[in-house]
Design a protein around this motif. Sequence first.
Motif, PDB file in Angstrom:
ATOM      1  N   ILE A  95      25.607 -71.925-111.103  1.00  0.00           N
ATOM      2  CA  ILE A  95      24.282 -72.485-111.340  1.00  0.00           C
ATOM      3  C   ILE A  95      24.231 -73.912-110.823  1.00  0.00           C
ATOM      4  CG2 ILE A  95      23.715 -71.015-113.299  1.00  0.00           C
ATOM      5  CD1 ILE A  95      24.506 -73.356-115.118  1.00  0.00           C
ATOM      6  N   LYS A  96      23.013 -74.374-110.507  1.00  0.00           N
ATOM      7  CA  LYS A  96      22.796 -75.711-109.966  1.00  0.00           C
ATOM      8  C   LYS A  96      21.465 -76.190-110.517  1.00  0.00           C
ATOM      9  CE  LYS A  96      21.911 -77.307-105.468  1.00  0.00           C
ATOM     10  NZ  LYS A  96      21.851 -76.957-104.030  1.00  0.00           N
ATOM     11  N   PRO A  97      21.427 -76.434-111.818  1.00  0.00           N
ATOM     12  CA  PRO A  97      20.124 -76.654-112.455  1.00  0.00           C
ATOM     13  C   PRO A  97      19.539 -78.041-112.194  1.00  0.00           C
ATOM     14  CG  PRO A  97      21.873 -76.870-114.053  1.00  0.00           C
ATOM     15  CD  PRO A  97      22.546 -76.557-112.739  1.00  0.00           C
ATOM     16  N   GLY A  98      18.232 -78.150-112.429  1.00  0.00           N
ATOM     17  CA  GLY A  98      17.547 -79.419-112.286  1.00  0.00           C
ATOM     18  C   GLY A  98      16.068 -79.236-112.552  1.00  0.00           C
ATOM     19  N   TRP A 139      14.735 -75.506-112.975  1.00  0.00           N
ATOM     20  CA  TRP A 139      15.157 -74.491-112.010  1.00  0.00           C
ATOM     21  C   TRP A 139      16.646 -74.280-112.197  1.00  0.00           C
ATOM     22  CZ3 TRP A 139      13.285 -75.122-106.211  1.00  0.00           C
ATOM     23  CH2 TRP A 139      13.218 -73.846-105.619  1.00  0.00           C
ATOM     24  N   ILE A 140      17.033 -73.054-112.360  1.00  0.00           N
ATOM     25  CA  ILE A 140      18.448 -72.826-112.668  1.00  0.00           C
ATOM     26  C   ILE A 140      19.312 -72.999-111.422  1.00  0.00           C
ATOM     27  CG2 ILE A 140      18.603 -70.327-112.273  1.00  0.00           C
ATOM     28  CD1 ILE A 140      20.087 -70.224-115.011  1.00  0.00           C
ATOM     29  N   VAL A 142      18.587 -75.040-108.039  1.00  0.00           N
ATOM     30  CA  VAL A 142      17.654 -75.833-107.251  1.00  0.00           C
ATOM     31  C   VAL A 142      17.962 -75.647-105.766  1.00  0.00           C
ATOM     32  CG1 VAL A 142      16.813 -78.153-106.770  1.00  0.00           C
ATOM     33  CG2 VAL A 142      17.441 -77.514-109.101  1.00  0.00           C
TER      34      VAL A 142
ATOM     35  N   ASN D  37      19.007 -74.344-119.631  1.00  0.00           N
ATOM     36  CA  ASN D  37      19.555 -73.159-118.995  1.00  0.00           C
ATOM     37  C   ASN D  37      19.592 -71.983-119.954  1.00  0.00           C
ATOM     38  OD1 ASN D  37      20.196 -73.997-116.281  1.00  0.00           O
ATOM     39  ND2 ASN D  37      21.553 -75.466-117.280  1.00  0.00           N
ATOM     40  N   GLN D  40      16.304 -70.450-120.078  1.00  0.00           N
ATOM     41  CA  GLN D  40      16.086 -69.589-118.915  1.00  0.00           C
ATOM     42  C   GLN D  40      16.518 -68.173-119.238  1.00  0.00           C
ATOM     43  OE1 GLN D  40      14.798 -70.315-116.001  1.00  0.00           O
ATOM     44  NE2 GLN D  40      15.177 -72.449-115.468  1.00  0.00           N
ATOM     45  N   SER D 101      23.535 -81.218-113.666  1.00  0.00           N
ATOM     46  CA  SER D 101      22.216 -80.917-113.113  1.00  0.00           C
ATOM     47  C   SER D 101      21.990 -81.797-111.890  1.00  0.00           C
ATOM     48  CB  SER D 101      21.125 -81.211-114.152  1.00  0.00           C
ATOM     49  OG  SER D 101      21.354 -80.420-115.298  1.00  0.00           O
ATOM     50  N   VAL D 102      21.221 -81.284-110.934  1.00  0.00           N
ATOM     51  CA  VAL D 102      21.155 -81.988-109.649  1.00  0.00           C
ATOM     52  C   VAL D 102      19.962 -82.923-109.545  1.00  0.00           C
ATOM     53  CG1 VAL D 102      22.459 -80.297-108.351  1.00  0.00           C
ATOM     54  CG2 VAL D 102      19.992 -79.990-108.634  1.00  0.00           C
ATOM     55  N   VAL D 103      18.877 -82.617-110.241  1.00  0.00           N
ATOM     56  CA  VAL D 103      17.700 -83.454-110.065  1.00  0.00           C
ATOM     57  C   VAL D 103      16.912 -83.449-111.362  1.00  0.00           C
ATOM     58  CG1 VAL D 103      16.428 -81.495-109.106  1.00  0.00           C
ATOM     59  CG2 VAL D 103      15.585 -83.793-108.687  1.00  0.00           C
TER      60      VAL D 103
END
Lengths: 167, 112, 233, 120, 493, 84, 632
Positions: A95-98, A139-140, A142, D37, D40, D101-103
Motif C-alpha cells: 500500500i502507498k496511502p495518502g 487513497w490506499i 496513490v 486504511n 478503506q 503515507s505519501v501525501v
Amino acid sequence: MTAGNVSKYVYTAIILFLLWIVLTSTFFWEEILAGLVLSAMVAAMGYSLFTDKGLGNFSPKRLAYFLVYIPVFLWDVIKANLDVAYRVLSPKMPIKPGIVEIHTDLKSDIAKLGLANSITLTPGTLTLDIDDDRLFIHWIYVRTTDIKEASEEIGGKFERYMKVIFE
Amino acid sequence: MIYYMAAAFLIAIGIYALMLKKNMIKMVIGLSLMDSGVNLLLISLGYINGGTAPILLNGVKPQEVVDPLPQALVLTNVVIGVSVTALALSVIIRVYKHYKTLNSDKVRDMKW
Amino acid sequence: MIKKSIALILIAILFVAIFFTLANDLPFGDNRTTTGVSDKYIYHGVNDTGASNLVTAIVVNYRGFDTLGEVTVLFVAATGVGAVLYNMGRPAGKKRKKTEASLIVRTGSRILFPMMLLFGAYIFVHGHLTPGGGFQGGAVIATAFLFKYVSDTRYHIDHNKFTATESVVGMTFALVGIMGLLLTGYFLFNFLPNGSPGELLSAGIIPIIYVAIGIKVGAELTGILDNMMEVEQ
Amino acid sequence: MNFYTVLEYIGMFLVFVGALFLFLGALGIFRLPDVYNRLQAGTKATTLGAFGAIIGIGLMRPEWLPKAILIAVFILMTNPISSHALARASYRRGIKLWDRSVVDRYGPYLREKEEKEGKR
Amino acid sequence: MVNIDPTLMIGIPLFMGFLIPSVAIVWKNSPRYLAGFTILFNLIASTLLLIRSLNAPVISVLGGWQPPYGIVFVAGPLGSMLALLISSMTMLTWFYLPPHIKEGNETKFYMLFILLMAGATGMVLTGDLFNLFVFTEITSIASFSLLAYSRGKDEKEAVEATIKYMIIGSLSSAFFLIGIALLYGATGTLNMADLASKIPSANHNLVMMALAMIITGLGIEAEMFPLNGWTPDAYTGATHPVSVMFASVVVKAGFFALIRVVFLIFGAATEALQILMIFGLLTLFVGESSALRQTDLKRMLAYSSIGQMGLLLVAFSLNNQTALVGGLYAMLNHAIAKGLLFMAAGSFIFALGTRDISALNGMGKRMPVTSALFTIGAFSIMGLPFFGGFISKIVIIAGSMQAGTEGMLVAILILSASLIELVYFLRVVHRIWMREPEDDSRLKEAPFTQMFPMIVLAAFVFLMGIYPQAFFKVLIPAAQELLRGLGTMIGGA
Amino acid sequence: MTFWIVCSGIVLVAVFLATVRAIAGPTVSDRLVAVDALTTITVALMVILGFIYGREIYLDVALVYAVLAFMGVLIVARYMEGGL
Amino acid sequence: MDYTAFIRPEYVLMLLFAGALITYFAGKYSSMARYSLSLLFSGLALLMVALLYGKNTLSVWTPSITPNGISMYVGTNPLTWFFAIILASLSFLTIMYSIPIMKGKRMENWFYTLTLLLMGSMLGVVFSSDLLSFFIFWEMMTLSSYLLVTLAGKRSDKAALNYMILSTMGAYSMLTGITMLYVHFGTTEFSLLSAQIPGTPVNFLWLSLGLVAVGFLVKSAALPFYVWAAPAYSEAPDGFTPLFSGALSKLGAYGLFLFMYVIVGMSALIGMGSFRGVSSFGYAIALLGSITAFIATLYAIREDDIKRLLAYSSVSQVGYILMGLGIGTSLSVAGSLYHALNHALFKTVLFMGAGAIIQLTGTRKMSEMGGLATRMPITFLTMLISIFSLAAIPMTSGFGSKWLIYEAAINKGFVFIAPLAFVASVGSFLYSFRLLQAVFLGQLPDGLKDAKDPSLLVTIPMIALTSITVLFAIVPGVPLGAIASAESYMGIQPIQVDSLFYFRIGNSFGAYNALVVMTILLFAMLVAMIMFAFAGSKSKKVDQHDTYLSGEIYEHHSDLGLHYAANFYRPIERMFEPYLRLRLERTYDAFGRGYELLSEGIRRVYSGDVQTYVYYVIGFLGMLIILAGWWW
Ligand code: NA
Ligand code: NA
C-alpha cells in the motif's frame, strides 16, 4: 404552495409509497391504504429537502442512466474490492496511502453526495471531506497527486453519470 | 446456560462500574449494563430448548415458541432503562455545570 | 485496595449467587412452567387478541396497562429531562457553537430522513404482526430526528407542534382505555373486533394503541434529544 | 433444474462470496496500519460482503427479495456516509496518517481554512 | 352512590398529564388549575373507593382479562386508605406550591406532580407484581425530576441529591426486577394473589433469593438502613413542597410496596420479618441519632423521617394486629405531621433564607402562626398526648408487648429512640418559642393559600390525637387484610 | 447444512478479527471502525439467520438494526469532531 | 337545681382546661382579666375538689380510643381526694402569690395558662381511674411543668431540658410497664386490673411494677434520678417553684401508692417477696427513699443558693415520703401521707418566701442576704414556722409525720433505713438553721435597708399555709382522719383517730399521743427560750464577715466567700467531700455527651459520596444472600 413544491411533494410521496410497497411486499388493500396515508403524511414532513427536482427526476433519460449506472458501479466496486483483497491478503501489504485533492463540476448537493458515496464505496478511495468543488480523498495506493489526473482517475466516470441523473 | 452466565456477568460488571468507577457517567453506564443483564436474565428464563420467536405466523406452532411474557416485560424494562438513563445524563449535565467535575468523590457537598 | 477487595468479594458473591441460583433451580431451556400463566398466552393468545405476535398480544392487550405505564415512564422522563435542562439551552435563534457536519452527512440526512420516518411508521403500524411495536417504531422515528440534529447544527424542532402531537396521541391512548371502561366496564378493554390474525386491520385496539405509542415515543425521545442537544456547554 | 433451483444456487454462491468479503474486510481492519486504511477495507469489503449475502438470501427466498434489496440498498447508502464521517472526524481530531503515507492535501487545507476563519 | 373505577385514578391523571402541555401553549396559567382539578378528581375517587372498600375489596380488572392473566387493581381498605392519603396530601401540597416553584418550568412541574400522584396511587392499588415495578418506576422518575427542579440558591444541592438518588434508586429497581424475574421463574405468574398461592410449593431457594433481591430493591424506597443514603440529601435538596411529597407520599408508597410484598406474597415470611425487625431498629436509631446533631432544619426533619420509617418497619415486623394498627396509625400520622413540618419548615426557610436551625430563635414572635403549626407537627411526632403520634406510639408499644420478651425489648428500644427524637424536636421548639430573636422584626407569614393546607394538617393531627376511633374504623380492617394475606382475597385465578 | 456451517464459520472469523481490533484500538477511531464493520456483519448475519430459522421477522429486525447502528456510528463520529 | 350533680372530677378537669384556654385569650388583652380569671378558675376548681370530700365516683369520660375499645375513666376516692385537695389548694394559692411575683416577667400570660393546665393535669393524674388516662395526664403534667420551667428564659434551658428528658425517660418506662399490664390483663381500669392481680406470676409483677415505679421515682427525684431536681426547682420561675416542689413532686408518691396498694394490693405485693413482713418491693422503695433523703440533705447543707438549698431539701423530704410509703405499715403509710401534706405546706411557704426575698434582693445567694427578720416580719414568721416544721422541731406538724415514719422504721428494725433517716433529719435541721441564720438574722446588707414585707397577695397564701401547719399541729386528727380513710381505701389497716385533738395509734410497741408529746416538748421549748432570754445580754453580736478574721473588721467582701453563710458547714462538708465529688450529674452528663458524640459518629455513615451508598446497598444484599444460604 408553488408548483415546484407540489412536484417535490408528489415525488417524495411516490418514492415513499414505493418504499412502503417494498417493505410490506403485499398488495392487501389495507396495507396499500396505510401506505398511501403514511407516505402522504411523512412526505409532508420531509419533501422540501428530500429532492431538488421533484417529479423532474422521473425523466426517462435520468431513469435510463440510473439503470445503466447500477451495473457499471457494481462492477467497479467488485473490481476494486478484488484489488483491496489482494492488498490485504498479500503478506507485504503493498500500500502507498495518502490524501489527495480532486475537483468536481457537479453543482447539486445530491449529485455530490452520489459522487462521494460512489468514490467511498469503490475500494481504495475514501471521501474525507467536500468543500464546494474540492473533494479530499484518502487513497490506499496513490498513483498521482495531480488534481486533474486524480479527478479523472478517481471520480471521472461516476461524475458523468451523476451529472445526468441528478442535475 | 451461557446466557445465564452472561446475564450474571453483565450484572456483575455493572455493579463493578458502580462500585469502583468514580466517573458518574461510568456509573450510569454501569446501571445500563446491569439493566441489560437483568433483561437478558428475563429473556433466558423464558427460553425453551429449540424454541422460536413467539409470533404465530407462517405455520409456527404454539409448542415451538418460547415464553412470550418475559419478552413483554423486557420491552417495558428497556423503555424504562432508556428513560432513566436519559434523565440521569441530563442531571449529570447539571451536576457538571455546578461542580465542574464528574467525580463522585467530589460531588459531596451534602453529607452527614 | 481494601475497598477494591471488598467490592470484588461482594461482586463475586452476587455473581455466584445469581448464576448458581439460576443454573441449579431454573435449568436453562426447560423451565417454562406449565402451571404459570404463559400457556394461556401461547395457546389462546391469537384467538383472544387477534395478534399473531404473542409478545404484542401481551404488551398491548393482556398487560396493556403495563404499557400505558411504560408510556408514562417515558413521558415522565421526557418531561423530567425538559424540567431538568430547563433554562440551560442556547438563547433562541442562536446556532450551537459546534463544528458543522460535512455536506455528505447533511445531504444524506435530507434523503434518509423521510425514509427513516416511514420505517418507523412501518414498524409501529405492523407492531401486532412483527417483532416491532410502538416503542421500536418510535425509537426509529426519534433516530430520524436525531439524524437531523447530528447533521445540522442549526436544526431545532417546533416545540409547540411536538407538544400538541404528543398531547393528542397520549390522550388517545388514555381515551382508548377510558372508552373500554365506559363501553365494557374494564379499563383498556379491547372493544374492537379482533379480525383475522396476520392482517393489518386485526387485533382490535392494538394497532390504534401502537400508532399512538409510536408517535408518542418518537416525539418524546425527540424531545429528550432536543433538550440535550440544546444544552450550552 | 427449475428456475428456483437456479436462483438458489446463485443465492448460495452470493452468500458464500459475501461471507468471504466480510472476512476480507475484517482482516483488513485487523491488519492495515492506520484508521484511514482500515476504513478503506472496513467500508468496502464489508459492505460488498453484506450486500452479497443479503441479496443471496433474497434470491434463495424470492418472497423476501424486496425487503432484502431494501436492506442491502440501505447499507449501500449509509455505510459510505458513516465511513466518511468517521474519517473526517478522526482527521479533525488529530489522528495522524500512517507515517509511510505519501501525501496529505487535507491538512494544509484545514489550516488554511482555520486561518481564514480566524481572521474573520 | 357514585362509583368511580379505581383505574380512573390512573387514567385521568395520565390523560390530564398529556393534555396539560398543549393547553399551556394557549393558556399559560392552565397547568395549575388542570392539575388541581385532576387531584380533586382523585381525591373524590379515592374517598368513594375507601368507603366502598370497607365492605368488600374493590377489584378492577384491566382490559377484561381475569387474573392472573391480566392486571388487576385490588383496593382493600389498606390500599384505598393509602390512595386517599396520597391524593389528599397531593391536594394539600398543591395549595402550598405557588411561591416555591416559580424559578423553573411550571407547566412541567405540574405534569410531573400529578404523574407522581398517579404513580404512587398505582403502586398502592395494583395487584400485579410487575405492574408494581412499573408504577414504582413512574413514581421514582417523577421524584427524580421533581427533585432536580430546584433553581437558584438550592440548585446545586438539588442536582447533587438527584444524581445520588437516581443512582441508588436505579440500582434498587434493578434488584427489584431481578427478584420479580426469579419469582416468575419459580411460579410462572406475576399476579400477587396467584403468587401467594404458588409460592409455598415453589422452589425454596429461588423464593428466598427473590426475597433478598426484593427486600433490597424496595428497602431503598422504604428508606431502610443502610439503603437510605440518598434520603437526607433528597429531602434537603428538594424544593419544599417536593420534600412534603417525599415524606408523605413517595416514601409511604414505597414502604407500602415493601410491606405488601413481604406480607402478601411471602405470607409474612418469618425470616423476612426478622430482617425487617433488625434493620428497622437500626434505621430507627441511626435516623434519630443522626437527627440529634443536625444544624440544618430540613436535614433534621429528613433524618427524623428515616427514624420514623424505621419505627414503621419495626411495628409491621411485629406482625400482630395491634402492632399493625399502630404501625398504620404511625404511617398516617407521620405522613400528616411530617408533611406539616416540612411545609412549616419550608415557610420558615422561605422567609429566613436559611435552613440553619439557629436562625429559628424567637420565630414564635416573628411568625407566630407558622410557628404554632410547626409546634403542633413536632408534638405529634414526639408523641405527646392529644396528638396523633401519641396514639400510634402507645398502640405500637401495646403491640410489641404482645410479642413476648423480645417484644418488651423492642418496646424499650422504640421508646429510647423516641426519647432521642423528643430531645432534638424539643430543642427546635424551644428555640422557636423561648429564645430571643436576634432580629425582632416580624416576618411575613405565608399567604392563606399556603396556610390553609398547614391548618388542615394540624387539624388532622389533633383529630388523630383525640378521636382515634374514626381512624381505627379503617385501620383495623386494613391490618386484618394484611394479616390475612391477599391470597385468600381473590383466590388466584 | 455444511454450507451454512462453512459460511457461518467464515463470518465468525470475521467477527473475531473485528472484535480484536475493537478491543485493541489503539485510538477511539480504530475501535469505531471495527464496530462499524461489526454492525454491517451483524446485519448480514441476521438475514442469514432469518433464512436458517425460516422467519421473515429477522429481516425487520435487521433493518431496524441497520438504521440504529448507522446512527450510532454517525453520532460518535460527530461527537469526536465536536459537532454535538 | 342540684349543684352537686356538677361536683364530679371530670367537670373539675374540664373547667380547668377550658379555663386555661379562656385565660390565655382573655389574658392576652387584659392583665386584670388574666389574674381574675385564673384565680376564679383555680378557686372554683378548689371548691369543687373540696366538695368532692367523701365521694366515691367512677365514670367514663371518653369513648374507646384504642383499637381494642379501651375507654378512659375518671373517679374519686379517699386517696385521690387527699392528694387532690393538696394539689388544688396549692395551685390556687400559688396563682394568687404569682400575681405580684410574676408581674412583668417573661411570657406572663403563658404562665397562668400553663399553671391552670398543670393544675388540671395534676388533678387529672389523681382522678384518672385507668392506665391510659393516667398516662395521658401524666404526660400533660410533665409537658406543662416543663414549659413552666422554660418560661424563666435562657438560664433555665438546660435544667428544663434535663427535667424533660429524665421525665420522659421515666414516663416511657412507665408506659412500658403500663402496656405490659394492659396486654396481660386486657383491661386498663384500675379496679378491674386489681381484681385480676391475684395469681399473676411474680416475675411479671416485678417487671411491670418496677418499670412503672421508675417513672414515679423520676418524678419524686429519688436516687438515682434526682439530678434534674435541684436545677429545675431552682431555675424555674419564682412563681412556679412553690407549686413545682410543693405539689408536683408528690405525684410520684401518689403513683406509687396507686400502683402498689390500690392496683397490685398489699397481699400480692407481699407475695412478690417480703422482708420482715415488709414487701421486698416496698423495702427497695424505702431504701431508695432513705438514701435519697440522706444524700440530698448533704447537698442541701452545702448550698449557698437559697432556691437550690430548698430544692435539695425537697428532694430529701420526698425521700422520707417514699420511705414511709415503701415500708407499707399502717403507721408508715400514715406518716408518709402526712408528711406529703406537711411538706406541701411548709415547702410551698418556704419557696414563696424565697421568691419574695429574691425579688426584693435580686439575688439568690444567701451570703448576700441577712438581717431581714425585722424588715420582713410576716415573711420571717411564716418561714420560721415552716422551717421548724421542715426541721421536724417538735410542736410542728412536720415533727408528727417524721416521728411516725421513724417509728415505723425502727419498729421493723430496719438497721439501714432508720439510721440514714435519722442522720438526714439532723442534716435538715442544720440547713434549716443556716437558712434561718443567713437570711433573717445577722446584719442587713447596705442595699436592703428599705426592705419590707411583700404585698398581701404574697403574704396571704403564706399566712394561710402557715396557719394550716400550725392548725394541724394542734388538731392532727383532721388530716389524719382523711389519711385513715385513704389507708383503708388502699387496704391498709387505718390508723385510729380518736378525736380531732388527740390521736393514738395502738400497736405492740407503744403509742404515740400527739397531744402529750407536743405538750411536753412545748414546755421544754419554753424553758429553753427563757434560758436564752436570760443569757441574751451576755452573748456578743458578731459580724457576718467576721468568721475567719479574728474580729478584725474588713470591708464587706461577700464575693470573697467570707460571709458567714458562705462556708457555714465547712467541717461537715469536708467530711463528705470525697463522696460528694462523685456527683451523679456528672454521670448523666457524661452519658448525654457520650451519646451526642456517638450520634456525631453515627451520622458520618452518610458520607455524602454516592459510591459509599452503593457499597452499603451491595453489602446489604450480599449479607441477605449469605443469610439466605445459611439460615434457610
Ligand atoms: Na410488536
Ligand atoms: Na454500517
